[in-house]
Motif scaffolding. Structure first.
Motif, short mmCIF file in Angstrom:
data_model
loop_
_atom_site.label_atom_id
_atom_site.label_comp_id
_atom_site.label_asym_id
_atom_site.label_seq_id
_atom_site.Cartn_x
_atom_site.Cartn_y
_atom_site.Cartn_z
N ILE A 289 46.20 39.81 45.47
CA ILE A 289 44.80 39.26 44.57
C ILE A 289 45.20 39.91 43.33
O ILE A 289 45.07 39.38 42.11
CB ILE A 289 43.50 39.54 45.09
N ALA A 290 45.46 41.38 43.39
CA ALA A 290 45.88 42.01 42.15
C ALA A 290 46.97 41.38 41.35
O ALA A 290 46.96 41.06 40.22
CB ALA A 290 46.09 43.52 42.49
N LEU A 291 48.01 40.95 42.08
CA LEU A 291 48.96 40.56 41.36
C LEU A 291 48.86 39.18 40.70
O LEU A 291 48.97 38.94 39.40
CB LEU A 291 50.13 40.29 42.25
N ASP A 292 48.31 38.36 41.45
CA ASP A 292 47.71 36.79 41.12
C ASP A 292 46.61 36.94 39.91
O ASP A 292 46.68 35.96 39.11
CB ASP A 292 47.55 35.97 42.23
N SER A 293 45.82 37.87 39.93
CA SER A 293 44.79 38.03 38.85
C SER A 293 45.30 38.55 37.64
O SER A 293 45.07 38.04 36.49
CB SER A 293 43.68 38.93 39.44
N VAL A 294 46.28 39.34 37.57
CA VAL A 294 46.93 39.79 36.30
C VAL A 294 47.73 38.53 35.76
O VAL A 294 47.80 38.68 34.54
CB VAL A 294 47.88 41.50 36.85
N MET A 307 39.89 40.70 34.29
CA MET A 307 41.14 41.34 35.01
C MET A 307 40.96 43.07 35.57
O MET A 307 40.90 43.09 36.58
CB MET A 307 42.53 41.30 34.30
N GLN A 308 40.50 43.55 34.49
CA GLN A 308 40.19 45.03 34.88
C GLN A 308 39.03 45.21 35.92
O GLN A 308 39.19 45.99 36.75
CB GLN A 308 39.80 45.79 33.65
N ARG A 309 37.90 44.25 35.75
CA ARG A 309 36.80 44.28 36.76
C ARG A 309 37.47 43.95 38.13
O ARG A 309 37.07 44.72 39.33
CB ARG A 309 35.70 43.29 36.25
N ILE A 310 38.20 43.29 38.10
CA ILE A 310 39.06 42.89 39.80
C ILE A 310 39.57 44.06 40.26
O ILE A 310 39.28 44.32 41.40
CB ILE A 310 39.76 41.38 39.66
#
Length: 384
Positions: A289-294, A307-310
């Motif tokens: 999730i982190a990778l795909d959100s970034v 992005m930072q919220r996630i």
């Protein structure tokens, strides 16, 4: 040319019940369900498969199960409650799968009887698959005992086992007859399983429900510290969104390549395999999730603050957002990123990856820019 066309629809319906102290004699939730399926002409059978970790943490459970089913009219419990070690290893053991098939045969569990799985998602996956391949489909009931299985895998229609190191390579779509979520089982989870199970709620909120994400964001620290009411609220809403998607998307058995509920999963499946499943599924999904959100941010779809919220929510849940296997290994590509083609094969068709247009709004793409992916890896590393 002569030709005959066959068309038919099959209706599936099952309930997800939320009830505390499921095997207390005073709790008739499960008994009422079973008795509604009883037949006057004959007695149906029940075979219980129990996660060994659950049995160890609830030492009276086996006796409680035996006593409980004595009062259920129209059903007879098999003389053995099968206890198996839980965890991902149960899905890597084909002899174990067939030993369960043998037990279904031994105890005469026919297509009118039920196999009941009690445990985490891995055990439920294996039990559901064993039921699905026995007699071309024995009914199964799921009683999930982890956060991850109560809010995600346990309420869906998929089951399966791993094969040749590939996640869920063997499996089927076999909806359960019913699912029963009991929060009492969550009270004995260790911290890793408690926290990693929450990530599927983050996933579904990010792609479907911005208000739900905001609620998770507000309660993440409290839930991580053990706030049970907040956790039960998270589980219910997450399960509800999954059920709505499965029934409302028009493709419950995933005959196409569109799988938005796999947001964050293309890299997670590969990470699990490469770490020999040392990473929990939820931990690997958190990284995904982190990778795909970034990556969504780098496409210009997601704002930097969102992005930072996630990333902050994931870290507040004590979950990882990066792993060394995401990086290039010398002059070779990351083994995780090299797994994109494997994920395409798993989908069956063209590559389809879910990303974020905004918090609460997912969007699918059919290719990934490797340069941007490695930039996303670096950002995740710097934010861990």
């Amino acid at each position: 040319m002569e030709y005959i066309q066959q068309n038919f629809n099959v209706n599936f319906s099952y309930g997800v019940f939320f009830s505390s102290h499921l095997f207390d004699p005073a709790n008739n939730c499960l008994a009422t369900f079973l008795e509604s399926k009883a037949e006057d002409a004959y007695v149906k059978k029940l075979l219980v498969v129990l996660d060994g970790g659950v049995a160890a943490h609830h030492p009276q459970l086996t006796q409680q199960i035996q006593q409980y089913f004595r009062q259920v009219k129209g059903f007879q419990l098999a003389p053995e409650i099968i206890t198996l070690a839980g965890g991902e290893s149960v899905k890597n053991d084909l002899p174990l799968l067939f030993s369960l098939v043998d037990a279904i045969d031994k105890y005469g569990i026919d297509r009118h009887s039920y196999v009941i799985g009690i445990g985490g998602g891995s055990l439920l996956d294996m039990v559901g698959f064993a039921a699905a391949i026995s007699h071309r489909g024995v009914k199964h009931i799921r009683i999930p005992t982890t956060v991850l299985s109560q809010n995600d895998s346990g309420v869906g229609v998929k089951n399966g086992v791993n094969y040749k190191g590939k996640k869920n390579f063997l499996g089927s779509f076999a909806p359960p007859a019913a699912v029963f979520n009991d929060p009492v089982f969550l009270t004995t989870l260790d911290a890793r399983d408690w926290c990693s199970g929450m990530v599927e709620a983050v996933k579904v909120a990010l792609i479907k429900d911005a208000a739900f994400f905001e609620r998770i964001e507000a309660t993440a620290v409290a839930m991580t510290a053990g706030d049970m009411p907040a956790m039960q609220e998270l589980i219910y809403r997450c399960a509800e969104l999954h059920i709505q998607h499965i029934g409302g998307a028009g493709d419950p058995f995933e005959s196409g390549s569109s799988r938005p509920l796999d947001f964050g999963h293309w890299s997670a499946h590969k990470l699990e395999q490469l770490t020999n499943f040392e990473l929990r599924h939820g931990e690997a999904v958190s990284i995904g999730i982190a990778l795909d959100s970034v990556y969504s941010f780098l496409l210009g779809w997601l704002s930097a603050p969102d992005m930072q919220r996630i990333l902050t929510v994931l870290k507040n849940m004590h979950l990882p957002v990066w792993h060394p296997l995401l990086e290039k290994q010398g002059d070779k590509d990351s083994p995780v990123i090299a797994g994109l083609e494997e994920f395409r094969e798993h989908l069956g068709g063209r590559l389809t990856i879910s990303l974020l247009r905004a918090i609460g709004k997912g969007e699918e793409v059919h290719q990934m820019n490797l340069d941007l992916l490695y930039q996303a890896v670096d950002i995740c590393k710097n934010n861990q």
